[in-house]
Design a protein around this motif. Structure first.
Motif, PDB file in Angstrom:
ATOM      1  N   ALA A  45       0.840  -1.208   0.000  1.00  0.00           N
ATOM      2  CA  ALA A  45       0.000   0.000   0.000  1.00  0.00           C
ATOM      3  C   ALA A  45       0.874   1.256   0.000  1.00  0.00           C
ATOM      4  O   ALA A  45       0.541   2.246  -0.655  1.00  0.00           O
ATOM      5  N   ARG A  46       2.002   1.201   0.719  1.00  0.00           N
ATOM      6  CA  ARG A  46       2.873   2.382   0.816  1.00  0.00           C
ATOM      7  C   ARG A  46       3.883   2.440  -0.331  1.00  0.00           C
ATOM      8  O   ARG A  46       4.592   3.419  -0.478  1.00  0.00           O
ATOM      9  N   GLY A  47       3.953   1.347  -1.090  1.00  0.00           N
ATOM     10  CA  GLY A  47       4.892   1.335  -2.214  1.00  0.00           C
ATOM     11  C   GLY A  47       6.344   1.342  -1.756  1.00  0.00           C
ATOM     12  O   GLY A  47       7.205   1.931  -2.395  1.00  0.00           O
ATOM     13  N   THR A  48       6.625   0.659  -0.648  1.00  0.00           N
ATOM     14  CA  THR A  48       7.982   0.666  -0.123  1.00  0.00           C
ATOM     15  C   THR A  48       8.942  -0.068  -1.063  1.00  0.00           C
ATOM     16  O   THR A  48       8.574  -1.073  -1.675  1.00  0.00           O
ATOM     17  N   ALA A  49      10.168   0.458  -1.162  1.00  0.00           N
ATOM     18  CA  ALA A  49      11.184  -0.182  -2.007  1.00  0.00           C
ATOM     19  C   ALA A  49      12.353  -0.693  -1.175  1.00  0.00           C
ATOM     20  O   ALA A  49      13.287  -1.286  -1.708  1.00  0.00           O
ATOM     21  N   THR A  50      12.259  -0.480   0.142  1.00  0.00           N
ATOM     22  CA  THR A  50      13.357  -0.939   1.009  1.00  0.00           C
ATOM     23  C   THR A  50      13.331  -2.455   1.119  1.00  0.00           C
ATOM     24  O   THR A  50      12.273  -3.027   1.385  1.00  0.00           O
ATOM     25  N   PRO A  51      14.465  -3.134   0.900  1.00  0.00           N
ATOM     26  CA  PRO A  51      14.474  -4.593   1.046  1.00  0.00           C
ATOM     27  C   PRO A  51      13.994  -5.012   2.431  1.00  0.00           C
ATOM     28  O   PRO A  51      14.266  -4.328   3.412  1.00  0.00           O
ATOM     29  N   CYS A  52      13.284  -6.141   2.493  1.00  0.00           N
ATOM     30  CA  CYS A  52      12.708  -6.564   3.782  1.00  0.00           C
ATOM     31  C   CYS A  52      13.770  -7.101   4.742  1.00  0.00           C
ATOM     32  O   CYS A  52      13.539  -7.174   5.940  1.00  0.00           O
TER      33      CYS A  52
END
Lengths: 174, 178
Positions: B95-102
């Motif tokens: 939903a937030r469109g995060t691109a940070t690796p998990c």
């Protein structure tokens, strides 16, 4: 007895997991990441927004001016040799300087000479002292991007072409 | 019934392997997950640091607990909750469109929390539910730790296959003088 044996095996398997995770950490810090290609990654631990207390004499010209890139290469890193080789063939490096991080100054000087980096402003940083103390960086290859002598971004990379497309003299924002 | 017991045994071993690997990966390299957690939940550094440590401990306990008969029901509940939490984090990340690796398994270049995380999280929750409901069908529960150990090693080899490939790659031998 089977349970004891089984859990002993599980502990060994766990050690394998930890070993691989630590190898991954080491690989990331030394820039040896064979499967990651030419990705450029932000170094969040860098002290962005500050100017160094002092510039090495060879890099004094980088203390001001528009976008400047200081590449941090290590003599102990295979990816750094690859990047150095790429630099030797590039003509778009007027805004690029090199800091060679090494445990031994003569080894650093030899790295500069052997990889054709003498034509670029360069500084041999013994034990990576200047880079780590001023910017909090311990990764290589890394690119420190400056504007008017202030660090505006720090990036880890493995391919200069990919880095160049991210940081270009015509782009004022990184 | 032996077939059902075997399948359930594999599910237990696989789920345990995933959680043990995930927990140990976070202990060895917590900064990647910490970065993802900080960004997703807007936490400060100390809170994110503590959260990742606790998460790693819970994952490890859930994984190991699945292999012990007395602890299996509680561990299955914990594993199911972790799976649902991972799925929820994936949904939030998408939903937030995060691109940070998990930072999953301690990898710096793991995929960001997103749709894949939702699918994996739901699969883990389903596996936990199967374990909770069918524990009595297990035929050789004493062999579960052995199976989990084997799958843990295979999962590690798969997760870090680029390093494995680099380690086993033949090196060019230097030319010898004649």
């Amino acid at each position: 007895m089977t349970y004891v044996f089984g859990f002993a095996l599980l502990v060994l398997a766990g050690a394998v997991v930890v070993l691989f995770a630590m190898l991954g950490q080491l690989s990331e810090r030394s820039g040896v990441t064979p499967a990651q290609g030419s990705g450029v990654r932000l170094l969040e631990e860098a002290r962005v927004g500050r100017a160094p207390d002092a510039w090495p004499a060879a890099l004094a010209a980088f203390a001001d001016g528009p976008l400047r890139i200081v590449l941090v290469l290590s003599t102990a890193c295979n990816s750094c040799r690859t990047v150095a080789g790429q630099l030797a063939e590039r003509t778009d490096v007027a805004d690029v300087a090199v800091v060679v991080s090494t445990a031994d100054a003569p080894v650093g000087a030899e790295f500069v000479a052997a990889n054709g980096l003498t034509r670029l402003p360069h500084h041999v940083d013994e034990s990576g002292a200047w880079v780590s103390s001023q910017f909090g960086i311990s990764v290589s290859p890394a690119a420190l991007v400056f504007r008017d002598g202030v660090l505006i971004s720090a990036l880890a990379f493995t391919d200069f072409t990919a880095l160049r497309s991210t940081v270009s003299p015509t782009r004022q924002r990184v | 019934m032996i077939g059902a017991g075997l399948v359930l045994g594999l599910i237990v071993c696989a789920t345990a392997a995933v959680y043990v690997s995930a927990g140990l990966g976070k202990f060895a390299a917590p900064e990647h997950t910490r970065r993802a957690v900080r960004e997703l939940f807007r936490l400060d550094e100390p809170t994110a640091h503590a959260a990742v440590r606790v998460l790693a401990l819970v994952e490890l306990a859930a994984g190991a607990g699945l292999l012990v008969p007395a602890a299996r029901p509680a561990a299955a509940v914990a594993a199911g909750a972790l799976g649902l939490a991972f799925a929820a984090a994936g949904a939030l990340g998408r939903a937030r469109g995060t691109a940070t690796p998990c930072g999953c398994f301690g990898r710096a270049d793991s995929a960001p929390l997103g749709l894949r995380s939702v699918v994996v999280g739901l699969a883990l929750a389903a596996a936990a539910l199967a374990v909770l409901g069918g524990a009595s069908a297990l035929t050789r529960p004493d062999l579960l730790p052995v199976g989990a150990a084997g799958l843990t090693v295979l999962l590690a080899a798969w997760t870090w296959r680029d390093i494995v490939r680099e380690l086993i790659r033949p090196r060019p031998t230097p030319a010898s003088d004649h």
